[in-house]
Design a protein around this motif. Structure first.
Motif, mmCIF file in Angstrom:
data_model
loop_
_atom_site.group_PDB
_atom_site.id
_atom_site.type_symbol
_atom_site.label_atom_id
_atom_site.label_comp_id
_atom_site.label_asym_id
_atom_site.label_seq_id
_atom_site.Cartn_x
_atom_site.Cartn_y
_atom_site.Cartn_z
ATOM 1 N N MET A 67 7.199 5.142 -4.148
ATOM 2 C CA MET A 67 8.377 5.664 -3.476
ATOM 3 C C MET A 67 9.534 5.780 -4.473
ATOM 4 S SD MET A 67 6.993 6.074 -0.635
ATOM 5 C CE MET A 67 8.444 6.854 0.064
ATOM 6 N N GLY A 68 10.087 6.991 -4.607
ATOM 7 C CA GLY A 68 11.238 7.181 -5.494
ATOM 8 C C GLY A 68 12.467 6.447 -4.998
ATOM 9 N N ILE A 94 15.844 5.074 -7.545
ATOM 10 C CA ILE A 94 15.579 4.543 -8.885
ATOM 11 C C ILE A 94 14.401 5.240 -9.557
ATOM 12 C CG2 ILE A 94 16.674 2.301 -8.606
ATOM 13 C CD1 ILE A 94 14.038 1.082 -7.852
ATOM 14 N N ASP A 95 13.527 5.887 -8.777
ATOM 15 C CA ASP A 95 12.408 6.647 -9.365
ATOM 16 C C ASP A 95 11.656 5.810 -10.386
ATOM 17 O OD1 ASP A 95 12.800 9.016 -7.885
ATOM 18 O OD2 ASP A 95 14.436 9.607 -9.219
ATOM 19 N N PHE A 96 11.350 4.597 -10.010
ATOM 20 C CA PHE A 96 10.724 3.632 -10.925
ATOM 21 C C PHE A 96 9.217 3.676 -10.717
ATOM 22 C CE2 PHE A 96 9.720 -0.991 -11.827
ATOM 23 C CZ PHE A 96 9.756 -0.828 -13.202
ATOM 24 N N ARG A 97 8.522 4.252 -11.677
ATOM 25 C CA ARG A 97 7.133 4.622 -11.436
ATOM 26 C C ARG A 97 6.174 3.435 -11.346
ATOM 27 N NH1 ARG A 97 3.470 4.617 -15.301
ATOM 28 N NH2 ARG A 97 4.038 4.514 -17.489
ATOM 29 N N HIS A 98 6.647 2.247 -11.694
ATOM 30 C CA HIS A 98 5.767 1.080 -11.588
ATOM 31 C C HIS A 98 5.732 0.482 -10.179
ATOM 32 C CE1 HIS A 98 4.921 1.096 -15.843
ATOM 33 N NE2 HIS A 98 6.201 1.252 -16.075
ATOM 34 N N LEU A 99 6.450 1.063 -9.235
ATOM 35 C CA LEU A 99 6.432 0.538 -7.857
ATOM 36 C C LEU A 99 5.212 1.040 -7.085
ATOM 37 C CD1 LEU A 99 10.168 0.561 -6.652
ATOM 38 C CD2 LEU A 99 8.786 -1.345 -7.544
ATOM 39 N N THR A 100 4.074 1.093 -7.755
ATOM 40 C CA THR A 100 2.821 1.398 -7.074
ATOM 41 C C THR A 100 2.370 0.162 -6.288
ATOM 42 O OG1 THR A 100 1.762 0.814 -9.157
ATOM 43 C CG2 THR A 100 2.060 3.151 -8.712
ATOM 44 N N ALA A 101 1.322 0.318 -5.487
ATOM 45 C CA ALA A 101 0.832 -0.809 -4.685
ATOM 46 C C ALA A 101 0.533 -2.002 -5.587
ATOM 47 C CB ALA A 101 -0.414 -0.391 -3.920
ATOM 48 N N GLY A 102 0.976 -3.161 -5.190
ATOM 49 C CA GLY A 102 0.769 -4.357 -5.999
ATOM 50 C C GLY A 102 2.021 -4.805 -6.730
ATOM 51 N N SER A 103 3.120 -4.074 -6.548
ATOM 52 C CA SER A 103 4.378 -4.424 -7.216
ATOM 53 C C SER A 103 5.368 -4.997 -6.206
ATOM 54 C CB SER A 103 4.979 -3.186 -7.880
ATOM 55 O OG SER A 103 5.372 -2.268 -6.887
ATOM 56 N N ASP A 120 0.858 -1.192 0.000
ATOM 57 C CA ASP A 120 0.000 0.000 0.000
ATOM 58 C C ASP A 120 0.890 1.237 0.000
ATOM 59 O OD1 ASP A 120 -2.639 1.120 0.085
ATOM 60 O OD2 ASP A 120 -2.262 1.721 2.154
ATOM 61 N N VAL A 121 0.384 2.305 -0.570
ATOM 62 C CA VAL A 121 1.075 3.598 -0.508
ATOM 63 C C VAL A 121 0.021 4.655 -0.199
ATOM 64 C CG1 VAL A 121 2.592 5.226 -1.686
ATOM 65 C CG2 VAL A 121 2.724 2.796 -2.278
ATOM 66 N N GLU A 122 0.047 5.179 1.024
ATOM 67 C CA GLU A 122 -0.961 6.159 1.451
ATOM 68 C C GLU A 122 -0.427 7.580 1.318
ATOM 69 O OE1 GLU A 122 -2.781 4.866 5.501
ATOM 70 O OE2 GLU A 122 -0.940 3.695 5.227
ATOM 71 N N PHE A 123 -1.335 8.487 1.011
ATOM 72 C CA PHE A 123 -0.982 9.908 1.026
ATOM 73 C C PHE A 123 -1.052 10.444 2.453
ATOM 74 C CE2 PHE A 123 -2.365 9.406 -3.388
ATOM 75 C CZ PHE A 123 -1.359 10.087 -4.056
ATOM 76 N N ARG A 124 -0.045 11.216 2.852
ATOM 77 C CA ARG A 124 -0.084 11.869 4.160
ATOM 78 C C ARG A 124 -0.679 13.270 4.060
ATOM 79 N NH1 ARG A 124 5.169 11.844 7.509
ATOM 80 N NH2 ARG A 124 3.584 11.989 9.166
#
Lengths: 362, 362
Positions: A165-166, A191-200, A111-115
């Motif tokens: 997360m970058g 690495i600034d890898f934009r596919h590291l969203t939740a589920g990766s 998960d990636v939550e906004f603060r």
């Protein structure tokens, strides 16, 4: 999908963050067992790396004082960025029991939550992939509509949110510690890898006992390349599951990743062409193992079916990745391999695959 | 979706093809008015550029003599590739009435048909983006399942088909004619841009009276980069609509493209980093005009929302493209701008957009 409740939490405080360095020598802020889930608060450096107090900085963009994070204020007051350090504030390290050099740390992004509902893009001369494009520094505070999951970029432009997360890292080898947070490396990092969203999932080679996991540099959204030098830089709270894979890191040259639809190879170098060559070599190695292909067959399959794309082109060390579709390989659900109508069909089929795989994972 | 019946057809014969050169001096094989549709047969050079007859070459891979194109045999017998020419066989030129230097030729890709159910990948030492990867030349004849729309790569691997033309060109400026078919340029040519499947549009600046349109180098499928130097090289028949846009080419530095989901900027150079910088500058220019942004805002939006990807990394002149999502801009259907769930949602929404736009276009 609600995230599973984490088994531990790391707050971001002046005592749990590091400014500009990924360091193998810092004491752990938490110890977990392999397979445990951790919720880790992070703070963006934007608004802290100024001469102004974060309340004043964000206030000038219409953000109410109550909407500014207390940890950002505390860090601004109490932590001094060292000379020569990287720009990023990272949280950690988390010590993962049993991890040793030669292992792989499997980092599942649950998960990636906004603060906060706002972030910053900062660019200017000598920034980004076209350093001579602009004549003066520019900073833009961008407000997010978290209900509609878009960034309000301008009156006519909205950008879909896809937070990740970058920086996701283990501590570099002792001889490379402390390493600046700016250039990524075999240990991951920026690495600034934009596919590291939740589920990766990200796979990192372990270089130190306990792996020593760090994360930071939250991005609300980003295109392949991060070409002006920053994304929407924002404070995020990822929840990750940290799993030690014994001995799996011995031959790893670079991080690897996957999500429901793709395996990802990565290559890095100060030169984009060299980064591409490294990413191709990684993909060729992967395909040889995965599909029992000869080097020539694997190189050919890369040419026919693997998308080589610019991960980031701005961190001194650049990153190119290869996106290897999982549906190339027989053995998945039958409908992955049915009649295709060219590229237009990919979206919906990937969607289906995602749903199925998520049902399996959680 | 059936393609509209074309208003003219160009056969591929020894008299309508050119081997290795895009030339402003060749007599047109057809004249059309702006807005007319043309069906253009093309022949791949693979199987013709050998010492063997195409029937013998493909026969060794199990292709029956009756499944080898007669034009391939005719070209093998009657046309000699000139010293120093590029490898590709292209069909044309088609003269488009009213086109003059300073105009843009809008090339709408209405359909791309397969002529044969097999193609060739050819690689080896000094080929592709990693020239030292292989020790000996390799050629692989790959059979296609046109019913299921997949290439049968190996027992365990199938690649979805997404056919497009590797070379789409107008004749280069007279001072650059004839130009080798290998390196792409402002006139298009060997851009190997895999998004030029049916439903896409390519915009090329016009350098000669009549534009002088050529196409060839059919690809059954290809990943971003075409990294081993070839795709599945195959004989295809595209149907295109050729539209003259008066005066629109005056400021064009590079080709541009679009499909239902994206605008595409392109940049080219012998160095991948320089190709990226050119593609970014193109995207910044586009976004300034499209969304009335300042250069700094356009650079920022590129960083947040535009994917910069490697079009091809193997033709001496390399190509990087920026994919600019159409849904960034308000004014499309409302559901393009609704609640987003990060990157996982993109597929289905793009799908919806594609369907709607196709209904509008045809």
């Amino acid at each position: 999908m609600s995230p599973p409740p984490p088994e531990a939490t790391v707050r971001s405080t002046p005592g749990t963050i590091s400014w500009g360095y990924i360091d193998a020598r810092l004491p752990p802020v938490l110890r977990v067992k392999s397979g445990q889930t951790v919720r880790i608060e992070t703070v963006t450096h934007q608004g802290i790396n100024t001469t102004q107090d974060p309340v004043a900085y964000f206030g000038a963009a219409g953000i109410a004082p109550g909407d500014v994070l207390q940890d950002a204020v505390d860090i601004f007051r109490k932590v001094k960025r060292a000379e020569g350090a990287g720009p990023h504030i990272i949280t950690g390290p988390v010590y993962v029991e049993g991890a040793e050099p030669g292992d792989t740390l499997e980092v599942r992004i649950l998960d990636v939550e906004f603060r906060v509902p706002y972030g910053v893009n900062a660019t200017g001369p000598d920034r980004g992939a076209v350093p001579d494009l602009l004549e003066k520094p520019e900073q833009k505070v961008i407000k997010l509509d978290l209900e509609r999951r878009v960034a309000r970029f301008s009156r006519d432009v909205e950008v879909p949110l896809a937070p990740f997360m970058g920086i996701v890292a283990v501590a570099p080898p002792p001889e490379h510690s402390p390493a600046s947070t700016k250039p990524p490396g075999p240990w991951g990092g920026n690495i600034d890898f934009r596919h590291l969203t939740a589920g990766s999932t990200l796979y990192l080679p372990v270089f130190n006992e306990g792996a020593l996991f760090y994360t930071g540099d939250g991005h609300a959204c980003q295109g392949d390349g991060e070409v002006d030098g920053t994304a929407i830089e924002i404070s995020l709270t990822p929840t990750v599951e940290l799993i030690v894979r014994k001995g799996a890191g011995k031959d790893m040259r670079w991080p690897r990743a996957e999500d429901a639809a793709h395996y990802y190879s990565m290559g890095m170098a100060p030169d984009l062409g060299e980064a591409l060559r490294n990413a191709i070599r990684e993909a060729v190695d992967f395909l040889q193992r995965k599909a029992k292909l000869s080097p020539a067959e694997a190189y050919a399959l890369c040419s026919l079916a693997v998308d080589f794309r610019i991960g980031e082109a701005v961190n001194n060390v650049l990153m190119v990745y290869g996106a290897i579709p999982k549906r190339l390989f027989k053995g998945g659900p039958e409908y992955w391999h049915g009649k295709q109508d060219g590229i237009q069909d990919r979206g919906s089929r990937v969607e289906q695959g995602l749903r199925i795989q998520r049902q399996r994972c959680v």
